[in-house]
Write a protein that holds these residues in place. Structure first.
Motif, PDB file in Angstrom:
ATOM      1  N   GLY A  87       0.810  -1.208   0.000  1.00  0.00           N
ATOM      2  CA  GLY A  87       0.000   0.000   0.000  1.00  0.00           C
ATOM      3  C   GLY A  87       0.847   1.263   0.000  1.00  0.00           C
ATOM      4  N   SER A  88       0.258   2.356  -0.464  1.00  0.00           N
ATOM      5  CA  SER A  88       0.948   3.638  -0.495  1.00  0.00           C
ATOM      6  C   SER A  88       0.990   4.249   0.903  1.00  0.00           C
ATOM      7  N   LEU A  89       2.157   4.743   1.297  1.00  0.00           N
ATOM      8  CA  LEU A  89       2.290   5.386   2.604  1.00  0.00           C
ATOM      9  C   LEU A  89       1.522   6.704   2.654  1.00  0.00           C
ATOM     10  N   LYS A  90       1.234   7.285   1.481  1.00  0.00           N
ATOM     11  CA  LYS A  90       0.509   8.555   1.415  1.00  0.00           C
ATOM     12  C   LYS A  90      -0.895   8.375   0.844  1.00  0.00           C
ATOM     13  N   LEU A  96      -2.381   8.039  -9.918  1.00  0.00           N
ATOM     14  CA  LEU A  96      -1.462   9.176  -9.859  1.00  0.00           C
ATOM     15  C   LEU A  96      -0.323   9.002 -10.861  1.00  0.00           C
ATOM     16  N   ALA A  97       0.195   7.777 -10.963  1.00  0.00           N
ATOM     17  CA  ALA A  97       1.286   7.518 -11.906  1.00  0.00           C
ATOM     18  C   ALA A  97       0.810   7.687 -13.348  1.00  0.00           C
ATOM     19  N   PHE A  98      -0.397   7.178 -13.640  1.00  0.00           N
ATOM     20  CA  PHE A  98      -0.919   7.298 -15.002  1.00  0.00           C
ATOM     21  C   PHE A  98      -1.209   8.761 -15.353  1.00  0.00           C
ATOM     22  N   PHE A  99      -1.768   9.500 -14.398  1.00  0.00           N
ATOM     23  CA  PHE A  99      -2.042  10.913 -14.650  1.00  0.00           C
ATOM     24  C   PHE A  99      -0.735  11.683 -14.845  1.00  0.00           C
ATOM     25  N   GLY A 100       0.271  11.329 -14.055  1.00  0.00           N
ATOM     26  CA  GLY A 100       1.575  11.968 -14.223  1.00  0.00           C
ATOM     27  C   GLY A 100       2.158  11.708 -15.594  1.00  0.00           C
TER      28      GLY A 100
END
Length: 212
Positions: A87-90, A96-100
């Protein structure tokens, strides 16, 4: 006659006003020029990539550096290894990666080869799990160096500068292109819609030759 004269003058004034107003209407270019009126070239297609630090070529001009550093393949392997499903710590998702990636494609494209093409090799460690499963050794991955401004890279006073093939503005250019010729090739010129075939689907990619 007097009525005709008044009508003529009124028509002349309205025409002049329309022309003057039209001349000041903003028309955004596809290639990013003049989005910044004080610096028209900022963010335009084929502009230099922005540097946050000075160039560090091995010869100070254009030759590759980093021969004493780990290869990109080794770094990629080290960075990407790990357990799946963590899981993501944030509390962020893969979206988010795809949008980036979408945003980066919108503002940067420096992957096209230069001319003439410069081919180099990324060294592969022996027994690499993907590229050298037989442990033969001596394997490598070829890559092409990015395009650059041909007026640079001639001396230490003018080191090589890479160029951006798209505008650095978030303006939808990675969808609609930065060339008016390509934009027109995609348009139907009806109700602001894209060109489509009789089934409603978009045309097959690269079936038309567009002269830039």
């Amino acid at each position: 006659l007097q009525l005709f004269g008044i009508s003529f003058c009124l028509c002349f004034l309205l025409t002049g006003y329309a022309e003057k107003r039209y001349s000041y209407t903003e028309k955004q270019r596809y290639d990013g020029w003049f989005n910044n009126l004080a610096h028209p070239e900022w963010g335009a297609v084929d502009g230099h990539m922005t540097r946050k630090s000075p160039p560090a070529y091995s010869d100070g001009v254009y030759m590759l550096a980093g021969q004493d550093r780990p290869s990109p393949r080794k770094l990629s392997t080290l960075f990407m290894k790990g357990d799946d499903g963590m899981g993501s710590l944030k509390n962020r998702t893969a979206l988010l990666a795809f949008f980036g990636q979408v945003v980066s494609s919108e503002i940067v494209m420096a992957s096209e080869s230069g001319c003439p093409i410069e081919v180099h090799q990324i060294e592969i460690e022996k027994c690499d799990e993907m590229y050298d499963k037989e442990c033969e050794g001596g394997k490598s991955i070829p890559f092409h160096r990015a395009g650059y401004d041909r007026k640079t890279g001639q001396s230490p006073n003018s080191p090589r500068e890479q160029i951006n093939r798209v505008s650095s503005w978030i303006d939808g250019s990675f969808i609609y292109s930065t060339s008016e010729a390509w934009v027109n090739a995609m348009r139907s010129f009806k109700n602001g819609t894209f060109l489509s075939d009789e089934t409603g689907k978009w045309p097959v990619r690269n079936t038309r030759m567009v002269l830039r």
